[in-house]
Design a protein around this motif. Structure first.
Motif, PDB file in Angstrom:
ATOM      1  N   MET A   1       0.836  -1.173   0.000  1.00 52.87           N
ATOM      2  CA  MET A   1       0.000   0.000   0.000  1.00 52.87           C
ATOM      3  C   MET A   1       0.885   1.241   0.000  1.00 52.87           C
ATOM      4  SD  MET A   1      -3.021  -0.955   2.672  1.00 52.87           S
ATOM      5  CE  MET A   1      -2.555  -2.482   3.455  1.00 52.87           C
ATOM      6  N   GLY A   2       0.493   2.217  -0.758  1.00 56.06           N
ATOM      7  CA  GLY A   2       1.269   3.449  -0.854  1.00 56.06           C
ATOM      8  C   GLY A   2       1.011   4.379   0.311  1.00 56.06           C
ATOM      9  N   ASP A   3       1.612   5.565   0.239  1.00 58.17           N
ATOM     10  CA  ASP A   3       1.465   6.543   1.303  1.00 58.17           C
ATOM     11  C   ASP A   3       0.051   7.104   1.378  1.00 58.17           C
ATOM     12  OD1 ASP A   3       4.070   6.234   2.096  1.00 58.17           O
ATOM     13  OD2 ASP A   3       4.813   7.873   0.848  1.00 58.17           O
ATOM     14  N   ASN A   4      -0.608   7.282   0.254  1.00 64.53           N
ATOM     15  CA  ASN A   4      -1.961   7.821   0.246  1.00 64.53           C
ATOM     16  C   ASN A   4      -2.950   6.666   0.274  1.00 64.53           C
ATOM     17  OD1 ASN A   4      -4.366   9.127  -0.061  1.00 64.53           O
ATOM     18  ND2 ASN A   4      -3.976   9.846  -2.138  1.00 64.53           N
ATOM     19  N   ILE A   5      -3.497   6.398   1.449  1.00 64.17           N
ATOM     20  CA  ILE A   5      -4.428   5.284   1.621  1.00 64.17           C
ATOM     21  C   ILE A   5      -5.724   5.514   0.841  1.00 64.17           C
ATOM     22  CG2 ILE A   5      -5.549   6.124   3.731  1.00 64.17           C
ATOM     23  CD1 ILE A   5      -4.361   2.552   3.468  1.00 64.17           C
ATOM     24  N   TRP A   6      -6.024   6.774   0.499  1.00 68.61           N
ATOM     25  CA  TRP A   6      -7.271   7.115  -0.187  1.00 68.61           C
ATOM     26  C   TRP A   6      -7.084   7.330  -1.684  1.00 68.61           C
ATOM     27  CZ3 TRP A   6     -11.348   5.909   2.504  1.00 68.61           C
ATOM     28  CH2 TRP A   6     -11.257   5.916   3.897  1.00 68.61           C
ATOM     29  N   GLY A   7      -5.975   6.854  -2.245  1.00 65.57           N
ATOM     30  CA  GLY A   7      -5.741   6.959  -3.682  1.00 65.57           C
ATOM     31  C   GLY A   7      -5.294   5.618  -4.235  1.00 65.57           C
ATOM     32  N   TYR A   8      -5.705   5.303  -5.456  1.00 71.19           N
ATOM     33  CA  TYR A   8      -5.298   4.040  -6.087  1.00 71.19           C
ATOM     34  C   TYR A   8      -3.807   4.046  -6.371  1.00 71.19           C
ATOM     35  CZ  TYR A   8     -10.168   2.764  -6.823  1.00 71.19           C
ATOM     36  OH  TYR A   8     -11.484   2.415  -6.634  1.00 71.19           O
ATOM     37  N   GLN A   9      -3.178   2.896  -6.203  1.00 73.93           N
ATOM     38  CA  GLN A   9      -1.776   2.723  -6.557  1.00 73.93           C
ATOM     39  C   GLN A   9      -1.652   2.848  -8.075  1.00 73.93           C
ATOM     40  OE1 GLN A   9       0.513   2.191  -4.126  1.00 73.93           O
ATOM     41  NE2 GLN A   9      -1.216   2.358  -2.735  1.00 73.93           N
ATOM     42  N   VAL A  42     -10.496  12.613  -5.711  1.00 75.26           N
ATOM     43  CA  VAL A  42      -9.082  12.773  -5.409  1.00 75.26           C
ATOM     44  C   VAL A  42      -8.891  12.794  -3.885  1.00 75.26           C
ATOM     45  CG1 VAL A  42      -7.096  14.309  -5.631  1.00 75.26           C
ATOM     46  CG2 VAL A  42      -8.652  13.994  -7.564  1.00 75.26           C
ATOM     47  N   ASN A  43      -7.956  11.998  -3.401  1.00 74.31           N
ATOM     48  CA  ASN A  43      -7.634  11.864  -1.975  1.00 74.31           C
ATOM     49  C   ASN A  43      -8.804  11.384  -1.122  1.00 74.31           C
ATOM     50  OD1 ASN A  43      -4.948  12.662  -2.323  1.00 74.31           O
ATOM     51  ND2 ASN A  43      -5.568  14.814  -2.291  1.00 74.31           N
ATOM     52  N   SER A  44      -9.814  10.792  -1.740  1.00 70.61           N
ATOM     53  CA  SER A  44     -10.942  10.246  -1.004  1.00 70.61           C
ATOM     54  C   SER A  44     -11.582   9.085  -1.770  1.00 70.61           C
ATOM     55  CB  SER A  44     -11.986  11.345  -0.745  1.00 70.61           C
ATOM     56  OG  SER A  44     -12.996  10.866   0.112  1.00 70.61           O
ATOM     57  N   SER A  45     -10.770   8.329  -2.496  1.00 70.08           N
ATOM     58  CA  SER A  45     -11.293   7.203  -3.282  1.00 70.08           C
ATOM     59  C   SER A  45     -11.454   5.982  -2.388  1.00 70.08           C
ATOM     60  CB  SER A  45     -10.342   6.873  -4.432  1.00 70.08           C
ATOM     61  OG  SER A  45     -10.219   7.968  -5.300  1.00 70.08           O
ATOM     62  N   TYR A  46     -12.552   5.271  -2.609  1.00 69.10           N
ATOM     63  CA  TYR A  46     -12.835   4.101  -1.772  1.00 69.10           C
ATOM     64  C   TYR A  46     -13.774   3.150  -2.494  1.00 69.10           C
ATOM     65  CZ  TYR A  46     -17.162   6.645  -0.919  1.00 69.10           C
ATOM     66  OH  TYR A  46     -18.346   7.323  -1.092  1.00 69.10           O
ATOM     67  N   LEU A  47     -13.918   1.955  -1.899  1.00 69.49           N
ATOM     68  CA  LEU A  47     -14.884   0.959  -2.323  1.00 69.49           C
ATOM     69  C   LEU A  47     -15.792   0.667  -1.138  1.00 69.49           C
ATOM     70  CD1 LEU A  47     -12.444  -1.710  -3.842  1.00 69.49           C
ATOM     71  CD2 LEU A  47     -13.706   0.044  -5.110  1.00 69.49           C
ATOM     72  N   LEU A  62     -13.457   0.229   2.081  1.00 70.80           N
ATOM     73  CA  LEU A  62     -12.042  -0.032   1.837  1.00 70.80           C
ATOM     74  C   LEU A  62     -11.430   1.148   1.090  1.00 70.80           C
ATOM     75  CD1 LEU A  62     -12.126  -3.754   0.619  1.00 70.80           C
ATOM     76  CD2 LEU A  62     -11.704  -2.890   2.918  1.00 70.80           C
ATOM     77  N   PRO A  63     -10.432   1.800   1.692  1.00 77.44           N
ATOM     78  CA  PRO A  63      -9.745   2.881   0.979  1.00 77.44           C
ATOM     79  C   PRO A  63      -9.115   2.355  -0.306  1.00 77.44           C
ATOM     80  CG  PRO A  63      -9.149   2.860   3.312  1.00 77.44           C
ATOM     81  CD  PRO A  63      -9.904   1.595   3.036  1.00 77.44           C
ATOM     82  N   ALA A  64      -9.082   3.183  -1.349  1.00 75.49           N
ATOM     83  CA  ALA A  64      -8.542   2.771  -2.648  1.00 75.49           C
ATOM     84  C   ALA A  64      -7.091   2.309  -2.554  1.00 75.49           C
ATOM     85  CB  ALA A  64      -8.667   3.915  -3.652  1.00 75.49           C
TER      86      ALA A  64
END
Length: 117
Positions: A1-9, A42-47, A62-64
């Motif tokens: 998982m990347g640094d931004n938990i709310w953005g897709y890798q 942006v910065n708030s992507s999720y499922l 689930l955060p993106a």
């Protein structure tokens, strides 16, 4: 998982125009349900995943950033989490938690603490 938990890798294979509703979601140790809703903000992507009978009909957010890969041909999303990690996440109420900043911070903190090194 990347640094931004709310953005897709970048490697997840997310195509912004693809509707993910109905895609099956796979944890590292098995299926957890299907996408009921998703956001690409942006910065708030999720499922939002409907877990069906697996967690007694509950939904999970689930955060993106937890998405490892998306297989559009198979209509499957693979997340970098175990079923137990998902089951232990903060309880989600789709009628009051979507767009709730405090809840998103709670979920983000939970998944940040369960990241693989």
């Amino acid at each position: 998982m990347g640094d931004n938990i709310w953005g897709y890798q970048p490697t997840a294979g997310r195509t912004a125009s693809t509707d993910l509703i109905g895609y099956k979601v796979e944890a590292t140790d098995g299926s957890i349900g299907k996408v009921d809703k998703h956001s690409d903000e942006v910065n708030s992507s999720y499922l939002v995943v409907d877990t069906g009978v697996w967690i007694f009909g509950k939904h999970v957010l689930l955060p993106a950033g937890t998405v490892r890969t998306i297989d559009e041909s198979e209509r499957k999303i693979f997340v970098d989490l175990t079923k137990d990690q998902i089951k232990g996440s903060p309880e989600f109420d789709k009628d009051k938690h979507v767009g709730d900043t405090g809840y998103h911070e709670q979920v983000g903190g939970y998944y940040h603490s369960h990241r693989r090194p």
